[in-house]
Design a protein around this motif. Sequence first.
Motif, PDB file in Angstrom:
ATOM      1  N   THR A   1       0.834  -1.199   0.000  1.00  0.00           N
ATOM      2  CA  THR A   1       0.000   0.000   0.000  1.00  0.00           C
ATOM      3  C   THR A   1       0.871   1.252   0.000  1.00  0.00           C
ATOM      4  O   THR A   1       2.076   1.185   0.267  1.00  0.00           O
ATOM      5  CB  THR A   1      -0.927   0.066   1.237  1.00  0.00           C
ATOM      6  N   ASP A   2       0.230   2.367  -0.222  1.00  0.00           N
ATOM      7  CA  ASP A   2       0.935   3.651  -0.206  1.00  0.00           C
ATOM      8  C   ASP A   2       0.993   4.256   1.197  1.00  0.00           C
ATOM      9  O   ASP A   2       1.526   5.339   1.384  1.00  0.00           O
ATOM     10  CB  ASP A   2       0.290   4.635  -1.179  1.00  0.00           C
ATOM     11  N   GLY A   3       0.431   3.562   2.182  1.00  0.00           N
ATOM     12  CA  GLY A   3       0.458   4.042   3.563  1.00  0.00           C
ATOM     13  C   GLY A   3      -0.671   4.984   3.927  1.00  0.00           C
ATOM     14  O   GLY A   3      -0.752   5.436   5.072  1.00  0.00           O
ATOM     15  N   SER A   4      -1.553   5.274   3.014  1.00  0.00           N
ATOM     16  CA  SER A   4      -2.609   6.250   3.299  1.00  0.00           C
ATOM     17  C   SER A   4      -3.604   5.763   4.344  1.00  0.00           C
ATOM     18  O   SER A   4      -4.352   6.574   4.898  1.00  0.00           O
ATOM     19  CB  SER A   4      -3.342   6.629   2.009  1.00  0.00           C
ATOM     20  N   HIS A   5      -3.594   4.457   4.663  1.00  0.00           N
ATOM     21  CA  HIS A   5      -4.545   3.924   5.640  1.00  0.00           C
ATOM     22  C   HIS A   5      -3.898   3.539   6.964  1.00  0.00           C
ATOM     23  O   HIS A   5      -4.559   2.962   7.821  1.00  0.00           O
ATOM     24  CB  HIS A   5      -5.296   2.728   5.046  1.00  0.00           C
ATOM     25  N   ASN A   6      -2.611   3.809   7.144  1.00  0.00           N
ATOM     26  CA  ASN A   6      -2.010   3.526   8.451  1.00  0.00           C
ATOM     27  C   ASN A   6      -1.691   4.835   9.162  1.00  0.00           C
ATOM     28  O   ASN A   6      -1.592   5.893   8.535  1.00  0.00           O
ATOM     29  CB  ASN A   6      -0.792   2.584   8.351  1.00  0.00           C
ATOM     30  N   GLU A   7      -1.554   4.743  10.440  1.00  0.00           N
ATOM     31  CA  GLU A   7      -1.332   5.923  11.285  1.00  0.00           C
ATOM     32  C   GLU A   7      -0.080   6.704  10.904  1.00  0.00           C
ATOM     33  O   GLU A   7      -0.049   7.929  10.952  1.00  0.00           O
ATOM     34  CB  GLU A   7      -1.254   5.461  12.746  1.00  0.00           C
ATOM     35  N   GLU A   8       0.947   5.985  10.514  1.00  0.00           N
ATOM     36  CA  GLU A   8       2.234   6.607  10.209  1.00  0.00           C
ATOM     37  C   GLU A   8       2.289   7.234   8.812  1.00  0.00           C
ATOM     38  O   GLU A   8       3.226   7.956   8.509  1.00  0.00           O
ATOM     39  CB  GLU A   8       3.359   5.565  10.348  1.00  0.00           C
ATOM     40  N   ARG A   9       1.328   6.886   7.963  1.00  0.00           N
ATOM     41  CA  ARG A   9       1.314   7.338   6.561  1.00  0.00           C
ATOM     42  C   ARG A   9       2.576   6.885   5.830  1.00  0.00           C
ATOM     43  O   ARG A   9       3.139   7.587   5.000  1.00  0.00           O
ATOM     44  CB  ARG A   9       1.139   8.858   6.444  1.00  0.00           C
ATOM     45  N   GLU A  10       2.983   5.671   6.152  1.00  0.00           N
ATOM     46  CA  GLU A  10       4.210   5.068   5.622  1.00  0.00           C
ATOM     47  C   GLU A  10       3.826   3.872   4.755  1.00  0.00           C
ATOM     48  O   GLU A  10       3.070   2.998   5.195  1.00  0.00           O
ATOM     49  CB  GLU A  10       5.093   4.616   6.795  1.00  0.00           C
ATOM     50  N   PRO A  11       4.314   3.797   3.505  1.00  0.00           N
ATOM     51  CA  PRO A  11       3.997   2.640   2.664  1.00  0.00           C
ATOM     52  C   PRO A  11       4.319   1.329   3.378  1.00  0.00           C
ATOM     53  O   PRO A  11       5.380   1.186   4.001  1.00  0.00           O
ATOM     54  CB  PRO A  11       4.887   2.838   1.431  1.00  0.00           C
TER      55      PRO A  11
END
Length: 150
Positions: free
Chosen positions: A127-137
């Motif tokens: 993923t591109d990280g847009s759905h985790n808290e850290e916004r990290e891929p």
Amino acid sequence: MTTRRLILSDAEAAARVHRASFDERLPWLAGLHTPDEDRAYFANFVFHECEVWGFFDGDELIGFIAFRENWIDQLYVLPAYQGRGVGSALLIEAQARHAGLQLWTFQRNEAARRFYENRGFIVAEQTDGSHNEEREPDVRYVWRRERPPG
């Protein structure tokens, strides 16, 4: 060195191992949470939702794994003990209890990625990280126990 299932009173020690390992391996994400927030998260979520096992050197917790049905939520080892089989021993605890497991790790965490790939985990999703808290891929890995022939 010993391995045992952790109990709620071990939550603070697990939070310390998590923070030390996380900050060492992912310095660009250091300081996202305070130590108080880490302790609360472990006491109020991890130890209530997961089975947690720890690896000890004497009385010192040096690594732990937190897992639930088909998921590894946490696997952290103190930096000074990484590469000594602690993570592998903890992973075996989860694999012994589940025929399949999955987990998320960050794409930039190359050491973790090598660790899991060398133990039979395969990439299922990135993923591109847009759905985790850290916004990290990040990357989701899956593992399935091989069925014996016959």
